[in-house]
Write an enzyme that holds these catalytic residues in place. Structure first.
Site, PDB file in Angstrom:
ATOM      1  N   GLU A  12       1.636  -0.578  -4.897  1.00 57.68           N
ATOM      2  CA  GLU A  12       0.687   0.401  -5.193  1.00 57.68           C
ATOM      3  C   GLU A  12       1.526   1.806  -5.578  1.00 57.68           C
ATOM      4  O   GLU A  12       1.772   2.409  -4.524  1.00 57.68           O
ATOM      5  CB  GLU A  12      -0.280   0.669  -4.211  1.00 57.68           C
ATOM      6  CG  GLU A  12      -1.542   1.827  -4.407  1.00 57.68           C
ATOM      7  CD  GLU A  12      -2.235   2.224  -3.500  1.00 57.68           C
ATOM      8  OE1 GLU A  12      -3.339   2.520  -3.763  1.00 57.68           O
ATOM      9  OE2 GLU A  12      -1.730   2.248  -2.167  1.00 57.68           O
ATOM     10  N   ASP A  29       0.717  -1.099  -0.002  1.00 62.21           N
ATOM     11  CA  ASP A  29       0.002   0.162   0.050  1.00 62.21           C
ATOM     12  C   ASP A  29       0.837   1.240   0.026  1.00 62.21           C
ATOM     13  O   ASP A  29       2.028   1.485   0.500  1.00 62.21           O
ATOM     14  CB  ASP A  29      -0.793  -0.130   1.096  1.00 62.21           C
ATOM     15  CG  ASP A  29      -1.737   1.234   1.225  1.00 62.21           C
ATOM     16  OD1 ASP A  29      -2.727   1.282   0.502  1.00 62.21           O
ATOM     17  OD2 ASP A  29      -1.558   2.037   2.203  1.00 62.21           O
TER      18      ASP A  29
END
Length: 545
Positions: free
Chosen positions: A263, A209
């Site tokens: 990401e 993330d």
């Protein structure tokens, strides 16, 4: 004989948002046993792996992206025994399990942060985070003007034990998500150890993330309008690559190497590609295509840009139409502005769901035919639209930190409809789901669509079966076909072609041997607007003719 390509180079990965996938214990919130019960749906659909959004213990200020303990499971989802059972059951079905990883920040309830608050200014415990005195004579001014990913301030002031105002701490997201200091050796050692903890349990990889945000300028430099590459104070700093090289060494130490998926939201394609060098991440999400409008030129440019960015480092591209943060394709593609940007999300944006559904079907085939990895967000295979939720049920912090202007992300997180009847349409038992489902979703539930050959679900299943069985679709070289300004057409290998009509008039198809699959029925042999067809064509020569 050539070695088979690693699974992650051509995989179809299904993203599960566990709160909304399936509720096995009847409390209105999805859980890991619900995921276990849904594995047969994934194998029937034809995916290769599942990616779980965070299931760690968390106060849920950002629904799991505020982690209080990286080595356990939140009781709302189950426990480690259920997790191990899920991984084993997935492996029995030939499915890999990828875990969401949140390294940029912890929860404010994480033991490290609680210890830092208790220890006070200047303590070793505070060095693991970004505590800093405020500016001005009384320290009441925030240390920087950095911009939050969730709008609002990036700094929150602490309170000393005697009740006086204390230091400030940095949080690029919500105040409940303090950023950790990746310059500190404790942070690096802890995350490497925790990665090993999950890899040892059979996890095939991690989705990282906010992967470009970890490293900050230790001088807390100002945010300029146009920073030089690597010079942004908290995005894509050069030092970040040392972290991922260390993680890659951890991943490669296993007999079956684990996989790192980033990401990485970056406009600079050269900087993006640096994360995919052979000693760093294996793949990274390609958000560029997902944000494009329904426009042939924009789509072709994005595909070219994506493939060109990946080519120098030999990494596979990834293709995705949505995720747990993004407006669903059926809704997005039916809007006058069919592109996506977080800062443009507003309540009441009109959409034509019939048009959006037709385009989403076409986009599903288009992305499934592109070279690289394919990601499917849960519910997209059902053609679920974004839900216009009443303000009183919205829970997403993005909504509240925008002073109610942004509708937030809950509209794409509404629990899945599995059945045509029942209080939660098969999501759980009698409990109301944590977000309300539209009652007309019974018509697009898994049960309703599974036996309908013309449904969105059947289209996805047929596409994935063809992709799985045709080596050219997974591994064949891609070449553009020039069929008009409003057409996105290409071949894979020498016998497969994908043609998407993005325009407003029907087009005639090139010579072909057979129609493999179409998102919309052909009319008198022509491809109608907003449709994709897959063709078996005559063997192509070296020049594509």
């Amino acid at each position: 004989m050539n070695e088979p390509a690693p699974w992650w180079q051509t995989a179809v990965v299904y993203q599960i948002y566990p709160r909304s996938f399936r509720d096995a214990d009847g409390d209105g919130v999805g859980d890991l046993r619900g995921v276990l019960e849904g594995l047969d749906h994934l194998t029937w659909l034809g995916v290769d792996a599942l990616w779980l959004s965070p299931v760690f213990p968390s106060p849920m200020a950002d629904f799991g992206y505020d982690v209080a303990d990286y080595c356990d499971i939140d009781p709302v989802f189950g426990d480690l025994d259920v997790f191990d059972e899920l991984v084993a059951a997935a492996h029995e079905r030939g499915l890999k399990v990828v875990l969401d990883w949140v390294p940029n920040h912890t929860s404010d309830q994480h033991p490290w942060f609680q210890a830092a608050l208790a220890a006070g200014p200047g303590s070793p415990e505070r060095e693991r985070f970004w505590f800093h005195p405020g500016l001005g004579p009384d320290g009441s001014q925030i240390p920087t003007e950095w911009v939050s990913s969730f709008q609002g301030s990036t700094w929150t002031r602490t309170t000393n034990p005697d009740g006086t105002p204390g230091e400030w701490y940095l949080h690029l997201f919500t105040p409940e998500q303090p950023d950790v200091n990746w310059n500190h050796p404790d942070v690096r050692a802890e995350h490497e150890a925790v990665l090993q903890f999950w890899f040892d349990r059979g996890v095939a990889g991690v989705r990282i993330d906010s992967a470009a945000l970890l490293v900050k300028d230790p001088e807390l430099g100002p945010l300029s309008d146009n920073p030089a590459p690597g010079a942004h104070p908290h995005v894509d700093r050069d030092e970040i690559h040392e972290i991922y090289r260390a993680w890659r060494r951890v991943a490669d130490a296993y007999a079956e190497p684990r996989v790192l998926v980033g990401e990485v939201w970056l406009e600079d394609t050269e900087r993006f590609a640096q994360y995919l060098r052979s000693d760093e991440m294996h793949t990274a999400f390609n958000f560029d295509f997902m944000t494009q409008p329904w426009d042939a030129a924009a789509m072709r440019t994005s595909i070219d840009r994506t493939l060109a960015a990946h080519a120098p480092v030999g990494a596979p591209a990834t293709w995705v139409l949505s995720n747990h943060d993004v407006t669903r394709p059926v809704t997005r593609y039916g809007r006058e502005d069919s592109s996506f940007a977080f800062d443009r999300k507003r309540f009441g944006t009109p959409t034509d769901l019939e048009l959006g559904t037709q385009r989403a079907r076409a986009a599903a085939l288009l992305t499934s035919a592109l070279p690289g990895c394919l990601y499917i967000y849960q519910g997209d295979e059902l053609g679920l639209p974004e839900v216009n939720l009443p303000r009183e049920v919205i829970e997403d912090p993005m909504h509240f930190r925008s002073d109610g202007v942004d509708p937030g992300r809950d509209g794409c997180r509404v629990p899945l409809p599995w059945a045509q009847s029942g209080p939660s349409l098969g999501f759980g038992d009698d409990a109301e789901p944590w977000l309300p489902q539209p009652r007309d979703w019974a018509e697009i539930s898994v049960e309703a669509q599974a036996s309908d050959d013309e449904s969105m679900l059947s289209l996805y299943r047929a596409a994935l079966a063809l992709r799985r069985d045709d080596a050219a679709m997974r591994l064949g070289a891609m070449r553009w076909l020039e069929l008009g300004d409003d057409v996105v057409a290409f071949c894979r290998g020498d016998r497969f072609a994908s043609i998407t009509n993005v325009g407003s008039t029907s087009i005639q198809l090139p010579p072909h041997q057979s129609v493999l699959l179409a998102s919309t029925p052909l009319v008198d042999g022509a491809l109608v607007p907003n449709s994709t067809v897959w063709l078996e064509v005559e063997p192509l020569g070296a020049d594509g003719a």
